[in-house]
Every structure is written in C-alpha cells, then in structure tokens.
Write a protein that holds these residues in place. Structure first.
Motif, PDB file in Angstrom:
ATOM      1  N   MET A 120     -95.289  87.329  18.383  1.00 34.70           N
ATOM      2  CA  MET A 120     -93.635  87.787  18.410  1.00 34.70           C
ATOM      3  C   MET A 120     -93.249  86.835  17.238  1.00 34.70           C
ATOM      4  O   MET A 120     -93.694  85.968  16.694  1.00 34.70           O
ATOM      5  N   ASN A 121     -91.979  87.603  16.263  1.00 36.22           N
ATOM      6  CA  ASN A 121     -91.350  87.006  14.969  1.00 36.22           C
ATOM      7  C   ASN A 121     -90.478  85.928  16.140  1.00 36.22           C
ATOM      8  O   ASN A 121     -90.429  85.586  17.144  1.00 36.22           O
ATOM      9  N   PHE A 122     -89.993  85.238  14.603  1.00 31.02           N
ATOM     10  CA  PHE A 122     -88.634  84.118  14.926  1.00 31.02           C
ATOM     11  C   PHE A 122     -88.196  84.829  15.655  1.00 31.02           C
ATOM     12  O   PHE A 122     -87.131  83.560  16.341  1.00 31.02           O
ATOM     13  N   LEU A 123     -87.013  85.611  14.914  1.00 28.06           N
ATOM     14  CA  LEU A 123     -85.600  86.394  15.908  1.00 28.06           C
ATOM     15  C   LEU A 123     -86.136  86.712  16.946  1.00 28.06           C
ATOM     16  O   LEU A 123     -85.291  87.000  18.257  1.00 28.06           O
ATOM     17  N   GLU A 124     -87.470  86.930  17.514  1.00 29.26           N
ATOM     18  CA  GLU A 124     -87.549  87.583  19.046  1.00 29.26           C
ATOM     19  C   GLU A 124     -87.972  86.072  20.288  1.00 29.26           C
ATOM     20  O   GLU A 124     -87.739  86.377  21.189  1.00 29.26           O
ATOM     21  N   LYS A 125     -88.670  84.904  19.423  1.00 27.31           N
ATOM     22  CA  LYS A 125     -88.912  83.688  20.071  1.00 27.31           C
ATOM     23  C   LYS A 125     -87.247  83.053  20.576  1.00 27.31           C
ATOM     24  O   LYS A 125     -87.704  82.590  21.174  1.00 27.31           O
ATOM     25  N   LEU A 126     -86.305  82.916  18.879  1.00 23.99           N
ATOM     26  CA  LEU A 126     -85.339  82.778  19.566  1.00 23.99           C
ATOM     27  C   LEU A 126     -84.218  83.432  20.527  1.00 23.99           C
ATOM     28  O   LEU A 126     -83.947  82.250  21.004  1.00 23.99           O
ATOM     29  N   LEU A 127     -84.837  84.309  21.153  1.00 25.48           N
ATOM     30  CA  LEU A 127     -83.375  85.137  21.976  1.00 25.48           C
ATOM     31  C   LEU A 127     -84.560  84.600  22.858  1.00 25.48           C
ATOM     32  O   LEU A 127     -83.602  84.339  24.604  1.00 25.48           O
ATOM     33  N   LEU A 128     -85.838  84.660  23.016  1.00 24.55           N
ATOM     34  CA  LEU A 128     -86.713  84.536  24.763  1.00 24.55           C
ATOM     35  C   LEU A 128     -86.085  83.418  24.959  1.00 24.55           C
ATOM     36  O   LEU A 128     -85.433  82.623  26.020  1.00 24.55           O
ATOM     37  N   ALA A 129     -86.080  82.201  24.184  1.00 25.55           N
ATOM     38  CA  ALA A 129     -85.552  80.340  24.348  1.00 25.55           C
ATOM     39  C   ALA A 129     -84.426  80.014  24.703  1.00 25.55           C
ATOM     40  O   ALA A 129     -84.046  79.575  25.237  1.00 25.55           O
ATOM     41  N   SER A 130     -83.481  81.495  23.744  1.00 25.44           N
ATOM     42  CA  SER A 130     -81.813  81.508  23.899  1.00 25.44           C
ATOM     43  C   SER A 130     -81.675  82.064  26.008  1.00 25.44           C
ATOM     44  O   SER A 130     -81.060  81.391  26.263  1.00 25.44           O
ATOM     45  N   ARG A 131     -82.761  82.821  26.101  1.00 25.81           N
ATOM     46  CA  ARG A 131     -82.292  83.307  27.427  1.00 25.81           C
ATOM     47  C   ARG A 131     -83.331  82.873  28.380  1.00 25.81           C
ATOM     48  O   ARG A 131     -82.296  82.670  29.819  1.00 25.81           O
ATOM     49  N   THR A 132     -83.895  82.033  27.743  1.00 26.95           N
ATOM     50  CA  THR A 132     -85.039  80.982  28.902  1.00 26.95           C
ATOM     51  C   THR A 132     -84.338  79.716  29.663  1.00 26.95           C
ATOM     52  O   THR A 132     -83.894  79.525  30.609  1.00 26.95           O
ATOM     53  N   ASN A 133     -83.444  79.633  28.761  1.00 27.48           N
ATOM     54  CA  ASN A 133     -82.872  78.227  28.638  1.00 27.48           C
ATOM     55  C   ASN A 133     -80.704  78.401  28.980  1.00 27.48           C
ATOM     56  O   ASN A 133     -80.306  77.583  28.842  1.00 27.48           O
ATOM     57  N   SER A 134     -80.720  79.195  28.684  1.00 24.54           N
ATOM     58  CA  SER A 134     -79.268  79.597  28.861  1.00 24.54           C
ATOM     59  C   SER A 134     -78.470  79.223  27.607  1.00 24.54           C
ATOM     60  O   SER A 134     -77.581  78.378  28.395  1.00 24.54           O
ATOM     61  N   SER A 135     -78.766  79.137  26.849  1.00 25.83           N
ATOM     62  CA  SER A 135     -77.866  78.308  25.566  1.00 25.83           C
ATOM     63  C   SER A 135     -78.328  79.374  24.314  1.00 25.83           C
ATOM     64  O   SER A 135     -79.018  79.664  23.992  1.00 25.83           O
ATOM     65  N   LEU A 136     -77.427  78.723  23.665  1.00 27.24           N
ATOM     66  CA  LEU A 136     -77.357  78.338  22.020  1.00 27.24           C
ATOM     67  C   LEU A 136     -77.533  77.586  21.048  1.00 27.24           C
ATOM     68  O   LEU A 136     -77.212  77.407  19.861  1.00 27.24           O
ATOM     69  N   LEU A 137     -77.652  76.326  21.783  1.00 26.04           N
ATOM     70  CA  LEU A 137     -77.652  75.327  21.298  1.00 26.04           C
ATOM     71  C   LEU A 137     -78.892  74.639  20.163  1.00 26.04           C
ATOM     72  O   LEU A 137     -79.978  74.903  21.109  1.00 26.04           O
ATOM     73  N   CYS A 138     -78.893  74.086  19.157  1.00 24.26           N
ATOM     74  CA  CYS A 138     -79.617  73.989  18.512  1.00 24.26           C
ATOM     75  C   CYS A 138     -79.531  72.222  18.238  1.00 24.26           C
ATOM     76  O   CYS A 138     -78.666  71.795  17.662  1.00 24.26           O
ATOM     77  N   ILE A 139     -80.424  71.451  17.908  1.00 28.85           N
ATOM     78  CA  ILE A 139     -80.615  70.149  17.923  1.00 28.85           C
ATOM     79  C   ILE A 139     -81.522  69.608  16.320  1.00 28.85           C
ATOM     80  O   ILE A 139     -82.023  70.569  16.440  1.00 28.85           O
ATOM     81  N   GLY A 140     -80.214  69.122  15.840  1.00 28.77           N
ATOM     82  CA  GLY A 140     -81.160  68.816  14.235  1.00 28.77           C
ATOM     83  C   GLY A 140     -81.996  67.630  14.546  1.00 28.77           C
ATOM     84  O   GLY A 140     -81.681  66.604  15.752  1.00 28.77           O
TER      85      GLY A 140
END
Length: 82
Positions: free
Chosen positions: A1-21
C-alpha cells in the motif's frame, strides 16, 4: 500500500483529516521525556487523526537522543496511521 492509500484509509477509519505535529518544546513540557510526551499525545488522539508529523529537524537537533526519541515515537503510532 502506498502512502496516499494509507493516508486515505486512516482518514476514512477515523473520519478525520487532522494531522498532529510532534515537535514539542522541552521547555514547555511537563517533567517527562520527549518520547513519553509524544506517546501521551498519540494515546489521546489516535482515534481523531489521519496522520502525525514529527519534525525531523527538531529531533536531529537533539542528536542521538533525539533520533532515539523519534524512533520510539514512530513505534507508538498505530499501524493504520503509520
């Protein structure tokens, strides 16, 4: 799974677009290690975010201890977000 796919999966899993520094200021932190502090943040937010962004320059500036803290921090990030 590439980076974008992982990001989209995490976004869908948590219903979020939040990134924490993850680049805390040791002078403003409670009396704990950087990796412990980051672990607390990750624990408290892992169901709310789609990504974490450690600032590499912050950890590099702390030398070997900083790089160890970075590795420990990354290990604490849940697999579906990492």
């Amino acid at each position: 799974m590439n980076f974008l796919e992982k990001l989209l999966l995490a976004s869908r899993t948590n219903s979020s677009l939040l990134c924490i520094g993850l680049d805390p200021d040791p002078e403003l932190m409670p009396d704990m290690s950087i990796s412990e502090f980051n672990q607390e943040i990750i624990s408290a937010t892992s169901d709310l975010v789609c990504a974490y962004k450690p600032n590499l320059a912050f950890y590099e500036a702390l030398g070997v201890d900083g790089m160890e803290a970075l590795l420990e921090t990354i290990e604490c990030i849940p697999e579906h977000i990492r």
